[in-house]
Scaffold this motif. Structure first.
Motif, PDB file in Angstrom:
ATOM      1  N   MET A   1      33.241  34.251  33.549  1.00  0.00           N
ATOM      2  CA  MET A   1      33.407  35.385  34.344  1.00  0.00           C
ATOM      3  C   MET A   1      34.817  35.573  34.276  1.00  0.00           C
ATOM      4  O   MET A   1      35.645  34.716  34.424  1.00  0.00           O
ATOM      5  CB  MET A   1      33.005  34.868  35.760  1.00  0.00           C
ATOM      6  N   ALA A   2      35.404  36.789  34.130  1.00  0.00           N
ATOM      7  CA  ALA A   2      37.088  36.951  34.161  1.00  0.00           C
ATOM      8  C   ALA A   2      37.545  37.046  35.364  1.00  0.00           C
ATOM      9  O   ALA A   2      36.778  37.164  36.541  1.00  0.00           O
ATOM     10  CB  ALA A   2      36.936  38.376  33.418  1.00  0.00           C
ATOM     11  N   ALA A   3      38.637  36.525  35.526  1.00  0.00           N
ATOM     12  CA  ALA A   3      39.434  36.218  36.801  1.00  0.00           C
ATOM     13  C   ALA A   3      39.693  37.848  37.406  1.00  0.00           C
ATOM     14  O   ALA A   3      39.893  38.635  36.520  1.00  0.00           O
ATOM     15  CB  ALA A   3      40.613  35.541  36.761  1.00  0.00           C
ATOM     16  N   THR A   4      40.010  37.894  38.635  1.00  0.00           N
ATOM     17  CA  THR A   4      40.416  39.174  39.144  1.00  0.00           C
ATOM     18  C   THR A   4      41.976  39.372  39.043  1.00  0.00           C
ATOM     19  O   THR A   4      42.594  38.176  38.644  1.00  0.00           O
ATOM     20  CB  THR A   4      40.161  39.365  40.751  1.00  0.00           C
ATOM     21  N   GLN A  79      53.217  40.384  37.908  1.00  0.00           N
ATOM     22  CA  GLN A  79      52.568  41.413  37.423  1.00  0.00           C
ATOM     23  C   GLN A  79      51.607  40.997  36.406  1.00  0.00           C
ATOM     24  O   GLN A  79      51.708  40.032  35.655  1.00  0.00           O
ATOM     25  CB  GLN A  79      53.360  42.563  36.988  1.00  0.00           C
ATOM     26  N   ILE A  80      50.360  41.698  36.199  1.00  0.00           N
ATOM     27  CA  ILE A  80      49.397  41.581  35.413  1.00  0.00           C
ATOM     28  C   ILE A  80      48.914  42.759  34.965  1.00  0.00           C
ATOM     29  O   ILE A  80      48.153  43.571  35.224  1.00  0.00           O
ATOM     30  CB  ILE A  80      48.150  40.826  36.109  1.00  0.00           C
ATOM     31  N   PRO A  81      49.793  43.317  33.778  1.00  0.00           N
ATOM     32  CA  PRO A  81      49.594  44.690  33.112  1.00  0.00           C
ATOM     33  C   PRO A  81      48.436  45.051  32.510  1.00  0.00           C
ATOM     34  O   PRO A  81      47.869  45.952  32.309  1.00  0.00           O
ATOM     35  CB  PRO A  81      50.864  44.941  32.484  1.00  0.00           C
ATOM     36  N   VAL A  82      47.948  43.703  31.781  1.00  0.00           N
ATOM     37  CA  VAL A  82      46.679  43.700  30.994  1.00  0.00           C
ATOM     38  C   VAL A  82      45.935  42.514  31.577  1.00  0.00           C
ATOM     39  O   VAL A  82      46.073  41.328  31.063  1.00  0.00           O
ATOM     40  CB  VAL A  82      47.045  43.518  29.600  1.00  0.00           C
ATOM     41  N   PRO A  83      44.884  42.684  32.562  1.00  0.00           N
ATOM     42  CA  PRO A  83      43.989  41.726  33.251  1.00  0.00           C
ATOM     43  C   PRO A  83      43.530  40.629  31.994  1.00  0.00           C
ATOM     44  O   PRO A  83      42.993  41.202  31.081  1.00  0.00           O
ATOM     45  CB  PRO A  83      42.957  42.486  33.780  1.00  0.00           C
ATOM     46  N   LYS A 114      47.424  34.736  28.510  1.00  0.00           N
ATOM     47  CA  LYS A 114      46.389  33.819  28.975  1.00  0.00           C
ATOM     48  C   LYS A 114      45.541  33.510  27.597  1.00  0.00           C
ATOM     49  O   LYS A 114      44.996  34.360  26.898  1.00  0.00           O
ATOM     50  CB  LYS A 114      45.530  34.620  29.863  1.00  0.00           C
ATOM     51  N   LEU A 115      45.114  32.099  27.420  1.00  0.00           N
ATOM     52  CA  LEU A 115      44.693  31.875  26.378  1.00  0.00           C
ATOM     53  C   LEU A 115      42.963  31.359  26.620  1.00  0.00           C
ATOM     54  O   LEU A 115      42.704  31.581  27.714  1.00  0.00           O
ATOM     55  CB  LEU A 115      45.477  30.660  25.830  1.00  0.00           C
TER      56      LEU A 115
END
Length: 133
Positions: A1-4, A79-83, A114-115
């Protein structure tokens, strides 16, 4: 499951804090593990440096050359510009040399990647070379 996005921001804040602690204790082995294999270090006073080992050697040389004992960082932005893929941190840092002097404050920008293991790694690191007053 992907993180928010908020979970990613929290994880990135934690990773940034870990980076600063490792840097200030000169734990180069621990620091090396925070860089992606294809990381680039882009200091203003030198050519870009590519790869974990080369980046750590550049950090060692800079700390010795500038007689840096400790860095203080003020995290300004996460910032997380590309989740779930890319994020960045911006901060202001100040270095303290072995004479207790603080030559100035500098702006830092770190691009994190993020790897597959779900962890954030330093992908690009750049900063200015002129003090921010």
């Amino acid at each position: 499951m992907a993180a928010t996005v908020e979970e990613d921001k929290g994880a990135l804040r934690k990773r940034f804090t870990e980076y600063i602690e490792l840097f200030n204790t000169q734990d180069m082995e621990g620091l090396e593990k925070l860089y992606s294999d294809d990381a680039k270090y882009l200091p203003p006073e030198a050519e870009k440096t590519i790869g974990r080992q080369a980046i750590l050697e550049a950090h060692r040389k800079k700390q010795v050359r500038d007689r840096i004992l400790h860095f203080y960082f003020e995290l300004l932005e996460v910032q997380i510009p590309v989740p779930n893929e890319y994020g960045f941190t911006s901060s202001i840092s100040s270095a303290v040399d072995n004479y207790g002097r603080t030559p100035g404050k500098y702006k830092d920008l770190v691009l994190w990647k993020k790897l597959e293991d779900g962890q954030w790694y330093i992908y690009r690191h750049m900063y200015n070379n002129r003090p921010v007053h």
